[in-house]
Design a protein around this motif. Structure first.
Motif, PDB file in Angstrom:
ATOM      1  N   LEU A   1       0.694  -1.478   0.169  1.00  0.00           N
ATOM      2  CA  LEU A   1      -0.218   0.184  -0.084  1.00  0.00           C
ATOM      3  C   LEU A   1       0.931   1.581  -0.482  1.00  0.00           C
ATOM      4  N   THR A   2       1.593   1.172   0.393  1.00  0.00           N
ATOM      5  CA  THR A   2       3.193   2.448   1.067  1.00  0.00           C
ATOM      6  C   THR A   2       3.531   2.783  -0.874  1.00  0.00           C
TER       7      THR A   2
ATOM      8  N   GLY B   1       0.293   4.401  -3.022  1.00  0.00           N
ATOM      9  CA  GLY B   1      -0.204   5.584  -2.415  1.00  0.00           C
ATOM     10  C   GLY B   1       0.876   6.506  -2.883  1.00  0.00           C
TER      11      GLY B   1
ATOM     12  N   TRP C   1      -6.099   3.293   4.887  1.00  0.00           N
ATOM     13  CA  TRP C   1      -5.316   3.985   3.869  1.00  0.00           C
ATOM     14  C   TRP C   1      -6.325   4.515   2.890  1.00  0.00           C
TER      15      TRP C   1
ATOM     16  N   GLU D   1      -6.191   8.866   4.176  1.00  0.00           N
ATOM     17  CA  GLU D   1      -5.021   8.995   3.935  1.00  0.00           C
ATOM     18  C   GLU D   1      -4.940   8.951   2.766  1.00  0.00           C
TER      19      GLU D   1
END
Length: 348
Positions: A201-202, A205, A233, A236
Motif C-alpha cells: 500500500l505504501t 499510495g 489507507w 489517507e
C-alpha cells in the motif's frame, strides 16, 4: 493447423475456478470457433465468473455449476444430455464433473493423465504437467486441444488472436458520473485476496499521489472485504483518489475497466480482465516460480508487466510476503504508464 475431422460440433469447456484462470482459458473457445466449422461452444463455470464469460463472443452459452449442484444427479445428467454435448474439455479437473460427463454419455471426454479419477471417467487422456512446465498458463490449456486437431502449442502472440472480449455492456450512468471527463482514468487494484504477492500500500499510495499530480484521475478498485481492509489507507489518500472499492458488481466493474485508460495491479483477475479487454494493463510480479509472469503474465495487445531480474527462492518460504516485488520502484511503474497510448492526454 488442421481442422478437426469430427462430425460433432458441440463442445463444453469446464473450468470452475477463479476469474483470472477463466480469462486465460477463453482463448480455447476462439480456437474452436476458428478451426472446427460449425462449432457450438459452451462454458461450465461458477456464478461469479458468469459476467466474465458473457463478454466473450466465442461462447454460445454458460452452464452454471453452482446452480447445477442444487439439482439431483438424474437432473444434472438430463441437463447435459439436453445440451447435446459431444466433447467436454476438463481444463480444471473435478471428480464430480468428470463422473457426471461420463454418466451423461458425452462421447469425447478430454482430460489430463495426472488425475487418478480421469482413468475411469475420461476416454481421451492428454499428457500435461503444469507444475514444472515452461509454458504460460494459457498455452498449457491449449495442450488439451490436441485430440481436436491442434498440432502445436501456439505462441502467446497467436493465443492473443483467439481472445474476443467484445460483448461489454455500457457503464451505467450512475457510475459515469464519478468520472472526470477532462482527465484520463487509471485504475489501481492494490489487493489480491491473498492469491498473489502484493506490491504494498505504501507504493500504491505514492503512485496515486504522483499520477494525480500528473493529471490522472486515479480510481481505486477492490471487493467489499478489501474495502474494509483499505479503509485507513483510503482515508489517507482521499485527496488523490476516487474510491470504487466495494461499490460495483462484476459486470459494472468490467464496463468501468473498458472505459478507462489502463489498470495496474498484481497477478489477479482484474489485471487479466483489463488485458483481455484491450486496455493497457500493467502487472507487478514476484520472481517466484510458478507465480512469475512466464506462467501468469496478462495477455492482450497492450499488456505488460514488471518483475525484478532475479530468482526469488528465499521469498517462497514466507507465505504472503515478497521483498523482491517491493523492490519495483514507483518510477519504474510510472515509466511504463507514460508509454500508454492515451498518456499524451495528460496536461503538463
Amino acid at each position: 493447423m488442421k481442422a478437426s475431422n469430427k462430425t460433432s460440433t458441440t463442445f463444453l469447456i469446464s473450468r470452475i475456478d477463479a476469474i483470472g484462470d477463466v480469462v486465460l482459458t477463453l482463448p480455447l473457445a476462439g480456437w474452436l470457433k476458428q478451426h472446427v466449422p460449425g462449432a457450438r461452444v459452451l462454458f461450465l463455470g461458477r456464478t461469479y465468473t458468469k459476467p466474465v464469460v458473457a463478454c466473450c463472443r466465442h461462447v454460445d452459452a454458460f452452464l452454471n455449476w453452482d446452480e447445477m449442484q442444487l439439482l439431483s444427479q438424474p437432473e444434472k445428467i438430463k441437463l447435459l444430455k439436453d445440451q447435446q454435448v459431444d466433447s467436454i474439455i476438463h481444463v480444471f479437473p473435478n471428480k464430480q464433473i468428470a463422473l457426471l460427463a461420463r454418466q451423461a454419455g458425452i462421447k469425447q471426454r478430454i482430460g489430463t493423465r495426472n488425475r487418478w479419477f480421469h482413468l475411469f471417467t475420461v476416454n481421451t487422456l492428454v499428457a500435461l504437467s503444469r507444475r514444472h512446465s515452461p509454458y504460460h498458463e494459457s498455452q498449457l490449456n491449449f495442450a488439451l486441444l490436441q485430440p481436436l486437431g491442434l498440432e502445436r502449442i501456439p505462441a502467446l502472440a497467436e493465443v492473443i488472436t483467439y481472445l474476443d472480449f467484445s460483448v461489454v455492456p455500457p457503464l451505467p450512468e450512475k457510475w459515469q458520473a464519478y468520472l472526470q471527463t477532462d482527465k484520463p482514468q487509471i485504475i489501481l487494484h492494490p489487493k489480491s485476496k491473498g492469491s498473489a504477492r502484493e506490491w504494498g500500500l505504501t507504493h500504491f499510495g505514492e503512485l496515486a499521489r504522483q499520477l494525480h499530480a500528473q493529471g490522472w484521475q486515479v480510481l481505486i478498485s477492490g471487493s467489499k472485504p478489501e474495502q474494509e481492509l483499505l479503509q485507513e489507507w483510503l482515508r489517507e489518500n482521499q485527496a488523490y483518489i476516487t474510491d470504487f472499492t466495494g461499490k460495483l458488481n462484476l459486470t459494472e466493474f468490467i464496463s468501468l475497466i473498458k472505459v478507462c485508460t489502463g489498470l495496474v495491479g498484481a497477478s489477479t483477475g482484474p489485471l487479466h480482465l483489463a488485458a483481455s479487454l484491450g486496455v493497457p494493463a500493467l502487472g507487478l510480479y514476484p520472481p517466484i516460480k510458478p507465480m512469475h509472469p512466464g506462467r501468469w503474465a496478462p495477455l492482450g495487445p497492450h499488456a505488460d508487466y514488471l518483475v525484478m531480474p532475479k530468482n526469488c527462492e528465499d521469498c517462497r518460504k514466507v507465505p504472503g510476503s515478497c521483498i523482491c516485488i517491493q523492490q519495483i520502484t514507483v518510477a519504474q511503474v510510472l515509466a511504463k504508464i507514460n508509454k500508454w497510448p492515451s498518456s499524451e492526454l495528460i496536461s503538463d
